[in-house]
Design a protein around this motif. Structure first.
Motif, PDB file in Angstrom:
ATOM      1  N   ASN A   1       0.805  -1.238   0.000  1.00 36.98           N
ATOM      2  CA  ASN A   1       0.000   0.000   0.000  1.00 36.98           C
ATOM      3  C   ASN A   1       0.835   1.284   0.000  1.00 36.98           C
ATOM      4  O   ASN A   1       0.342   2.339   0.382  1.00 36.98           O
ATOM      5  CB  ASN A   1      -0.987   0.027   1.183  1.00 36.98           C
ATOM      6  CG  ASN A   1      -2.191  -0.861   0.918  1.00 36.98           C
ATOM      7  OD1 ASN A   1      -2.571  -1.091  -0.224  1.00 36.98           O
ATOM      8  ND2 ASN A   1      -2.783  -1.358   1.981  1.00 36.98           N
ATOM      9  N   ASN A   2       2.112   1.211  -0.402  1.00 36.70           N
ATOM     10  CA  ASN A   2       2.941   2.406  -0.523  1.00 36.70           C
ATOM     11  C   ASN A   2       3.503   2.441  -1.944  1.00 36.70           C
ATOM     12  O   ASN A   2       4.604   1.959  -2.211  1.00 36.70           O
ATOM     13  CB  ASN A   2       4.065   2.404   0.514  1.00 36.70           C
ATOM     14  CG  ASN A   2       4.835   3.715   0.527  1.00 36.70           C
ATOM     15  OD1 ASN A   2       4.892   4.436  -0.461  1.00 36.70           O
ATOM     16  ND2 ASN A   2       5.440   4.027   1.665  1.00 36.70           N
ATOM     17  N   LYS A   3       2.709   3.000  -2.844  1.00 36.87           N
ATOM     18  CA  LYS A   3       3.050   2.978  -4.270  1.00 36.87           C
ATOM     19  C   LYS A   3       4.362   3.722  -4.553  1.00 36.87           C
ATOM     20  O   LYS A   3       5.151   3.295  -5.391  1.00 36.87           O
ATOM     21  CB  LYS A   3       1.897   3.594  -5.071  1.00 36.87           C
ATOM     22  CG  LYS A   3       1.938   3.270  -6.534  1.00 36.87           C
ATOM     23  CD  LYS A   3       0.662   3.661  -7.238  1.00 36.87           C
ATOM     24  CE  LYS A   3       0.723   3.225  -8.682  1.00 36.87           C
ATOM     25  NZ  LYS A   3      -0.503   3.499  -9.402  1.00 36.87           N
TER      26      LYS A   3
ATOM     27  N   ASP B   1      -6.756  -9.505   0.548  1.00 40.71           N
ATOM     28  CA  ASP B   1      -6.457  -8.066   0.576  1.00 40.71           C
ATOM     29  C   ASP B   1      -5.086  -7.765  -0.024  1.00 40.71           C
ATOM     30  O   ASP B   1      -4.937  -6.805  -0.783  1.00 40.71           O
ATOM     31  CB  ASP B   1      -6.502  -7.528   2.012  1.00 40.71           C
ATOM     32  CG  ASP B   1      -7.929  -7.388   2.525  1.00 40.71           C
ATOM     33  OD1 ASP B   1      -8.872  -7.430   1.700  1.00 40.71           O
ATOM     34  OD2 ASP B   1      -8.098  -7.239   3.749  1.00 40.71           O
ATOM     35  N   ARG B   2      -4.100  -8.596   0.292  1.00 36.63           N
ATOM     36  CA  ARG B   2      -2.754  -8.378  -0.264  1.00 36.63           C
ATOM     37  C   ARG B   2      -2.738  -8.604  -1.778  1.00 36.63           C
ATOM     38  O   ARG B   2      -2.088  -7.868  -2.509  1.00 36.63           O
ATOM     39  CB  ARG B   2      -1.731  -9.292   0.422  1.00 36.63           C
ATOM     40  CG  ARG B   2      -1.348  -8.805   1.792  1.00 36.63           C
ATOM     41  CD  ARG B   2      -0.135  -9.557   2.320  1.00 36.63           C
ATOM     42  NE  ARG B   2       0.224  -9.107   3.641  1.00 36.63           N
ATOM     43  CZ  ARG B   2       1.063  -8.122   3.899  1.00 36.63           C
ATOM     44  NH1 ARG B   2       1.631  -7.477   2.909  1.00 36.63           N
ATOM     45  NH2 ARG B   2       1.353  -7.775   5.135  1.00 36.63           N
TER      46      ARG B   2
ATOM     47  N   ALA C   1      -4.326  -5.671  -3.416  1.00 39.91           N
ATOM     48  CA  ALA C   1      -3.435  -4.502  -3.373  1.00 39.91           C
ATOM     49  C   ALA C   1      -2.413  -4.575  -4.509  1.00 39.91           C
ATOM     50  O   ALA C   1      -2.105  -3.564  -5.147  1.00 39.91           O
ATOM     51  CB  ALA C   1      -2.726  -4.419  -2.023  1.00 39.91           C
TER      52      ALA C   1
ATOM     53  N   LYS D   1      -4.167  -3.834  -7.749  1.00 39.23           N
ATOM     54  CA  LYS D   1      -4.459  -2.405  -7.861  1.00 39.23           C
ATOM     55  C   LYS D   1      -3.283  -1.649  -8.479  1.00 39.23           C
ATOM     56  O   LYS D   1      -3.464  -0.635  -9.142  1.00 39.23           O
ATOM     57  CB  LYS D   1      -4.795  -1.850  -6.468  1.00 39.23           C
ATOM     58  CG  LYS D   1      -5.509  -0.523  -6.465  1.00 39.23           C
ATOM     59  CD  LYS D   1      -6.016  -0.163  -5.082  1.00 39.23           C
ATOM     60  CE  LYS D   1      -4.842   0.233  -4.205  1.00 39.23           C
ATOM     61  NZ  LYS D   1      -5.237   0.627  -2.847  1.00 39.23           N
ATOM     62  N   ASN D   2      -2.067  -2.162  -8.261  1.00 40.24           N
ATOM     63  CA  ASN D   2      -0.868  -1.524  -8.817  1.00 40.24           C
ATOM     64  C   ASN D   2      -0.542  -1.995 -10.233  1.00 40.24           C
ATOM     65  O   ASN D   2       0.432  -1.558 -10.822  1.00 40.24           O
ATOM     66  CB  ASN D   2       0.339  -1.771  -7.905  1.00 40.24           C
ATOM     67  CG  ASN D   2       0.285  -0.930  -6.653  1.00 40.24           C
ATOM     68  OD1 ASN D   2      -0.116   0.220  -6.689  1.00 40.24           O
ATOM     69  ND2 ASN D   2       0.648  -1.513  -5.530  1.00 40.24           N
TER      70      ASN D   2
END
Length: 194
Positions: free
Chosen positions: A74-76, A148-149, A152, A155-156
């Motif tokens: 969660n830290n793009k 969730d992972r 995530a 999502k990227n």
């Protein structure tokens, strides 16, 4: 020698498809595997990762994967900085590997070629895709992780539909026999292209 990139989202089955091409005698470079090795053995990468993440990046000279995974989750921005360190080294390593191959074409299996703009560097793009539910199920079976992972990570990554628009070939990877037929068809086609 043509350079073909094999891509697809997490859980799409890129590695399975890569093995099918390997069975046909095509030299395969798995970028993710090589990146993991380089993160351990490359002094250049090691120094830069320690500068980016701090001393916890390595424990007893070994890459601290859980720490890095947690840091970039969660830290793009941090993920992009890490990729900016690792990807150029992988690119150089790949070019060196390719120069030693003797084949009509080689395949580089790599996940985020569209996201980092490197898709322009290849002669042909093959995208492997499957429905999101199938991809999540595959990753849950393969890795000790959570939905969730996985989401995530997804999502990227670009969506399959966006990747498909920019691809020369598309493999729907649901049924292994059908996938194998698609691989053979693409292989035949690539051999015919001068």
């Amino acid at each position: 020698m043509k350079t073909v990139v094999l891509t697809g989202g997490i859980g799409s089955g890129k590695t399975t498809v890569a093995k099918m091409f390997a069975e046909l005698g095509v030299p395969i470079y798995i970028a993710d595997d090589e990146a993991k090795k380089l993160m351990v053995y490359s002094k250049v990468i090691k120094l830069k990762l320690i500068k980016l993440f701090g001393e916890k990046a390595y424990i007893n000279n070994t890459l601290n994967r859980p720490f890095l995974a947690e840091s970039i989750f969660n830290n793009k921005e941090l993920l992009e900085q890490m990729n900016a360190i690792v990807h150029p080294e992988v690119k150089n390593h790949f070019e060196n590997w390719k120069s030693r191959q003797e084949a009509p074409y080689v395949i580089k299996e790599a996940a985020i070629i569209f996201e980092n703009g490197s898709y322009k560097n290849y002669d042909h793009i093959i995208t492997v895709h499957a429905p999101e539910t199938v991809k999540i199920e595959r990753v849950l079976q393969r890795d000790s992780t959570t939905v969730d992972r996985i989401k995530a990570i997804m999502k990227n990554q670009w969506s399959d539909s966006e990747k498909i628009k920019r691809s020369n070939y598309v493999i729907e990877n649901l049924d292994l026999d059908r996938t194998r037929k698609q691989v053979l068809q693409i292989h035949t086609n690539l051999l015919e292209i001068k």
